[in-house]
Design a protein around this motif. Structure first.
Motif, PDB file in Angstrom:
ATOM      1  N   GLY A  41      96.849   6.056  71.673  1.00 21.10           N
ATOM      2  CA  GLY A  41      95.643   6.678  72.120  1.00 21.10           C
ATOM      3  C   GLY A  41      95.711   8.131  71.597  1.00 21.10           C
ATOM      4  O   GLY A  41      96.337   8.422  70.600  1.00 21.10           O
ATOM      5  N   LEU A  42      95.134   9.088  72.223  1.00 19.71           N
ATOM      6  CA  LEU A  42      94.953  10.360  72.146  1.00 19.71           C
ATOM      7  C   LEU A  42      95.841  11.283  72.820  1.00 19.71           C
ATOM      8  O   LEU A  42      95.861  11.282  74.160  1.00 19.71           O
ATOM      9  N   ARG A  43      96.514  12.113  72.256  1.00 22.95           N
ATOM     10  CA  ARG A  43      97.463  13.093  73.171  1.00 22.95           C
ATOM     11  C   ARG A  43      96.820  14.517  72.623  1.00 22.95           C
ATOM     12  O   ARG A  43      96.863  14.847  71.743  1.00 22.95           O
ATOM     13  N   ARG A  44      96.878  15.314  73.801  1.00 25.48           N
ATOM     14  CA  ARG A  44      96.193  16.517  73.740  1.00 25.48           C
ATOM     15  C   ARG A  44      97.275  17.410  73.858  1.00 25.48           C
ATOM     16  O   ARG A  44      98.240  17.531  74.965  1.00 25.48           O
ATOM     17  N   PHE A  45      97.303  18.560  73.129  1.00 28.05           N
ATOM     18  CA  PHE A  45      98.071  19.955  73.388  1.00 28.05           C
ATOM     19  C   PHE A  45      97.194  20.966  73.662  1.00 28.05           C
ATOM     20  O   PHE A  45      96.352  21.513  72.907  1.00 28.05           O
ATOM     21  N   PRO A  46      97.270  21.584  74.773  1.00 24.43           N
ATOM     22  CA  PRO A  46      96.365  22.789  75.206  1.00 24.43           C
ATOM     23  C   PRO A  46      96.202  23.875  74.192  1.00 24.43           C
ATOM     24  O   PRO A  46      97.420  24.050  73.677  1.00 24.43           O
ATOM     25  N   ALA A  47      95.254  24.468  74.042  1.00 22.49           N
ATOM     26  CA  ALA A  47      95.047  25.630  73.242  1.00 22.49           C
ATOM     27  C   ALA A  47      95.905  26.915  74.011  1.00 22.49           C
ATOM     28  O   ALA A  47      95.831  27.268  74.867  1.00 22.49           O
ATOM     29  N   ARG A  48      96.978  27.250  72.924  1.00 25.77           N
ATOM     30  CA  ARG A  48      97.672  28.598  73.388  1.00 25.77           C
ATOM     31  C   ARG A  48      98.025  29.275  71.957  1.00 25.77           C
ATOM     32  O   ARG A  48      97.993  28.857  70.717  1.00 25.77           O
ATOM     33  N   GLY A  49      98.328  30.517  72.281  1.00 33.90           N
ATOM     34  CA  GLY A  49      98.858  31.400  71.042  1.00 33.90           C
ATOM     35  C   GLY A  49     100.210  31.491  70.982  1.00 33.90           C
ATOM     36  O   GLY A  49     100.974  30.959  71.826  1.00 33.90           O
ATOM     37  N   GLY A  50     100.669  31.810  70.010  1.00 33.00           N
ATOM     38  CA  GLY A  50     102.197  32.280  69.751  1.00 33.00           C
ATOM     39  C   GLY A  50     102.714  31.372  68.875  1.00 33.00           C
ATOM     40  O   GLY A  50     102.446  30.253  68.547  1.00 33.00           O
ATOM     41  N   ARG A  51     103.868  31.955  68.173  1.00 35.67           N
ATOM     42  CA  ARG A  51     104.481  31.129  67.038  1.00 35.67           C
ATOM     43  C   ARG A  51     105.314  30.047  67.792  1.00 35.67           C
ATOM     44  O   ARG A  51     105.306  28.979  67.473  1.00 35.67           O
ATOM     45  N   GLY A  83      97.819  34.719  64.930  1.00 35.78           N
ATOM     46  CA  GLY A  83      97.433  36.099  65.042  1.00 35.78           C
ATOM     47  C   GLY A  83      97.309  36.840  66.309  1.00 35.78           C
ATOM     48  O   GLY A  83      97.183  35.943  67.300  1.00 35.78           O
ATOM     49  N   ALA A  84      97.146  38.035  66.696  1.00 38.65           N
ATOM     50  CA  ALA A  84      96.930  38.465  68.126  1.00 38.65           C
ATOM     51  C   ALA A  84      95.578  37.873  68.626  1.00 38.65           C
ATOM     52  O   ALA A  84      94.765  38.272  68.250  1.00 38.65           O
ATOM     53  N   GLY A  85      95.905  37.287  69.549  1.00 34.65           N
ATOM     54  CA  GLY A  85      94.638  36.581  70.548  1.00 34.65           C
ATOM     55  C   GLY A  85      94.356  35.192  70.016  1.00 34.65           C
ATOM     56  O   GLY A  85      93.630  34.713  70.916  1.00 34.65           O
ATOM     57  N   ASN A  86      94.654  34.876  68.754  1.00 32.85           N
ATOM     58  CA  ASN A  86      94.262  33.411  68.329  1.00 32.85           C
ATOM     59  C   ASN A  86      95.141  32.378  69.100  1.00 32.85           C
ATOM     60  O   ASN A  86      96.227  32.581  69.369  1.00 32.85           O
ATOM     61  N   ARG A  87      94.464  31.376  69.142  1.00 37.43           N
ATOM     62  CA  ARG A  87      94.963  30.335  70.000  1.00 37.43           C
ATOM     63  C   ARG A  87      94.789  29.049  68.986  1.00 37.43           C
ATOM     64  O   ARG A  87      93.790  28.826  68.384  1.00 37.43           O
ATOM     65  N   LEU A  88      95.640  27.945  69.287  1.00 40.97           N
ATOM     66  CA  LEU A  88      95.639  26.864  68.678  1.00 40.97           C
ATOM     67  C   LEU A  88      95.819  25.641  69.478  1.00 40.97           C
ATOM     68  O   LEU A  88      96.841  25.708  70.441  1.00 40.97           O
ATOM     69  N   GLY A  89      95.091  24.808  69.490  1.00 41.70           N
ATOM     70  CA  GLY A  89      95.058  23.525  70.226  1.00 41.70           C
ATOM     71  C   GLY A  89      94.947  22.484  69.467  1.00 41.70           C
ATOM     72  O   GLY A  89      94.628  22.349  68.221  1.00 41.70           O
ATOM     73  N   ALA A  90      95.445  21.141  69.809  1.00 36.54           N
ATOM     74  CA  ALA A  90      95.557  20.070  68.941  1.00 36.54           C
ATOM     75  C   ALA A  90      95.334  18.725  69.818  1.00 36.54           C
ATOM     76  O   ALA A  90      95.620  18.554  71.052  1.00 36.54           O
ATOM     77  N   GLN A  91      94.888  17.752  69.060  1.00 35.78           N
ATOM     78  CA  GLN A  91      94.679  16.387  69.740  1.00 35.78           C
ATOM     79  C   GLN A  91      95.528  15.383  68.519  1.00 35.78           C
ATOM     80  O   GLN A  91      95.048  15.649  67.260  1.00 35.78           O
ATOM     81  N   VAL A  92      96.424  14.711  69.004  1.00 37.06           N
ATOM     82  CA  VAL A  92      97.034  13.413  67.891  1.00 37.06           C
ATOM     83  C   VAL A  92      96.485  12.239  68.295  1.00 37.06           C
ATOM     84  O   VAL A  92      96.932  11.642  69.598  1.00 37.06           O
ATOM     85  N   LEU A  93      95.937  11.552  67.254  1.00 37.78           N
ATOM     86  CA  LEU A  93      95.321  10.009  67.594  1.00 37.78           C
ATOM     87  C   LEU A  93      96.535   9.376  66.986  1.00 37.78           C
ATOM     88  O   LEU A  93      96.746   9.013  65.600  1.00 37.78           O
ATOM     89  N   GLY A  94      97.058   8.575  67.891  1.00 41.78           N
ATOM     90  CA  GLY A  94      98.047   7.582  67.580  1.00 41.78           C
ATOM     91  C   GLY A  94      97.735   6.329  68.007  1.00 41.78           C
ATOM     92  O   GLY A  94      96.850   5.889  68.733  1.00 41.78           O
ATOM     93  N   PRO A  95      98.677   4.872  67.825  1.00 42.72           N
ATOM     94  CA  PRO A  95      98.338   3.850  68.265  1.00 42.72           C
ATOM     95  C   PRO A  95      98.290   3.740  69.788  1.00 42.72           C
ATOM     96  O   PRO A  95      97.712   2.838  70.243  1.00 42.72           O
TER      97      PRO A  95
END
Length: 334
Positions: A143-153, A129-141
Motif C-alpha cells: 500500500g501507500l506509506r506516508r512521510f509528513p512534510a518536514r524540513g531539515g537535513r 533550504g531555510a523554511g523548505n519542507r519535504l514530504g513523501a509517499q511511497v507506493l509499495g506492494p
C-alpha cells in the motif's frame, strides 16, 4: 507481457553496501556534482511562476497569459496590466515514489529502485533550504506509506535511509497468489489530498501501471496526474532499464512479470523477435511521454545505464532555457 523482467540483476558490489554507506555515497555524489546548480533556487528544478504577488506591469501581447491580467490596475490606469509574481519564499516538495515490484528490476550498475532513491536524494538535497519542507509517499506492494512534510537535513536522511533499507517484495502470499499491483492513479489522488499548499510534486516511477494496449487510449493514472498538475508544478521522473528497451541475443531466457508472477520462455536468437520487442518497447515509452505531456508535467527520463547526475543537469539547463524564452517562441508548450 506488460512488465517483463530478465533474470540478471544490478551490480552486486553496489547492492552489498550497507544502507548508511550507500546513503553517504549518494550525498557525496549530489553535493559534489550538483550542489550549487540549484542551491537556494528551488525554481531551478522546474522554473516557472510562483504565487506571491510582486506588483504589476503593462501587458505584452504575444508574451503574457490573459489569466494573469491585473484587472484592478487595468481599470484604474486604462492600460492593460498583468500581475508579476515571485517564487514562494518557502517551498513544500511532495515526492511520490513508486516502489512496486517492477521497480526492483535492473541489469546495469543500479536497479530501477536504487535509481529512484538517487532521484529522491537529488531532489531532496537540492531543494533543501531555510523554511523548505519535504514530504513523501511511497507506493509499495503493501500500500501507500506516508512521510509528513518536514524540513531539515535529518528528515531527508531519515527518509532516504528508510527507502534504502526497505525490504524487497516478498513475491507470493501463503496461498501462492501475488500481491495486488499498487495503483499509481490512487496514489496520485492521495498525494493531491495531502499536498494542500501549492508547491512542487515529484513523481518517480516507470509509469507502466495499467498502460492500455492501444497507444491512443489514455493511461488510467492520467486524470489524477492532470488534476495534480493543475495546482502544482509537477516533475515526472521516468525510470527505465536498457533490457526493458531491447533484448540481448543470449539464447533462451525466461521473462517474468513481477506484478503477477507470470513467466514466459523466449528464444532471443531470433532477430525478428528482437526487432519487434524493441519496436514495441519504444512505442510504449513514447506512449508514456505523450501521456505525461498531456497532463502538463515536466518529463525527466533516467536510465540505469546512464549518468543520472548528467541527465538531471541537462534537464535543469533545458528547463531554464525554456523559462527564459519568450512565450511566443515556446508556443505555449509546458
Amino acid at each position: 507481457m506488460r512488465r517483463a523482467a530478465v533474470a540478471p540483476q544490478a551490480d552486486p558490489g553496489l547492492a552489498d553496501l550497507a544502507p548508511d554507506q550507500r546513503l553517504r555515497r549518494l550525498e557525496l555524489t549530489v553535493t559534489r556534482r550538483l550542489d550549487g546548480l540549484l542551491q537556494g533556487q528551488h525554481r531551478g528544478l522546474l522554473p516557472g511562476p510562483g504565487s506571491e504577488i510582486a506588483g504589476s506591469r503593462e501587458y505584452r501581447p504575444g508574451e503574457d497569459e490573459v489569466r494573469r491580467m491585473d484587472w484592478a490596475v487595468t481599470a484604474r490606469t486604462g492600460v492593460p496590466h498583468v500581475r508579476e509574481v515571485d517564487a514562494d519564499r518557502e517551498l513544500t516538495t511532495w515526492l511520490l515514489v513508486d516502489a512496486s515490484p517492477s521497480m526492483e528490476f535492473g541489469t546495469a550498475e543500479l536497479d530501477k529502485r536504487e535509481l529512484s532513491v538517487a532521484a529522491v536524494a537529488a531532489v531532496g538535497f537540492l531543494t533543501a533550504g531555510a523554511g523548505n519542507r519535504l514530504g513523501a509517499q511511497v507506493l509499495g506492494p503493501s500500500g501507500l506509506r506516508r512521510f509528513p512534510a518536514r524540513g531539515g537535513r535529518t528528515h531527508l536522511l531519515s527518509l532516504l535511509r528508510t527507502l534504502l533499507a526497505a525490504p524487497r517484495s516478498g513475491g507470493h502470499d501463503a496461498a501462492g497468489r501475488p500481491p495486488e499491483p499498487p495503483d499509481l492513479g490512487a496514489a496520485l489522488a492521495a498525494t493531491q489530498r495531502f499536498a494542500t499548499r501549492r508547491g512542487l510534486v515529484v513523481v518517480v516511477s516507470d509509469f507502466l501501471d495499467g498502460l492500455p494496449e492501444h497507444h491512443d487510449e489514455p493511461a488510467p493514472w492520467e486524470p489524477a496526474l492532470r488534476r495534480l498538475a493543475a495546482r502544482h508544478q509537477v516533475l515526472a521522473v521516468e525510470v527505465t532499464d536498457p533490457r526493458e528497451l531491447e533484448l540481448p541475443d543470449v539464447g533462451l531466457i525466461t521473462l517474468v512479470d513481477p506484478e503477477t508472477g507470470r513467466r514466459r520462455e523466449v528464444w532471443t536468437g531470433d532477430p525478428v523477435l528482437r526487432r519487434r520487442y524493441a519496436s514495441a518497447a519504444a512505442a510504449q515509452r513514447d506512449q508514456v511521454g505523450r501521456a505525461l505531456r498531456r497532463c502538463g508535467a515536466a518529463h525527466l527520463p533516467l536510465r540505469t545505464d546512464r549518468d543520472w547526475t548528467a541527465d538531471i543537469v541537462r534537464h535543469v539547463h533545458a528547463q531554464r532555457r525554456l523559462a527564459a524564452a519568450p512565450a511566443a517562441a515556446r508556443g505555449g508548450v509546458a
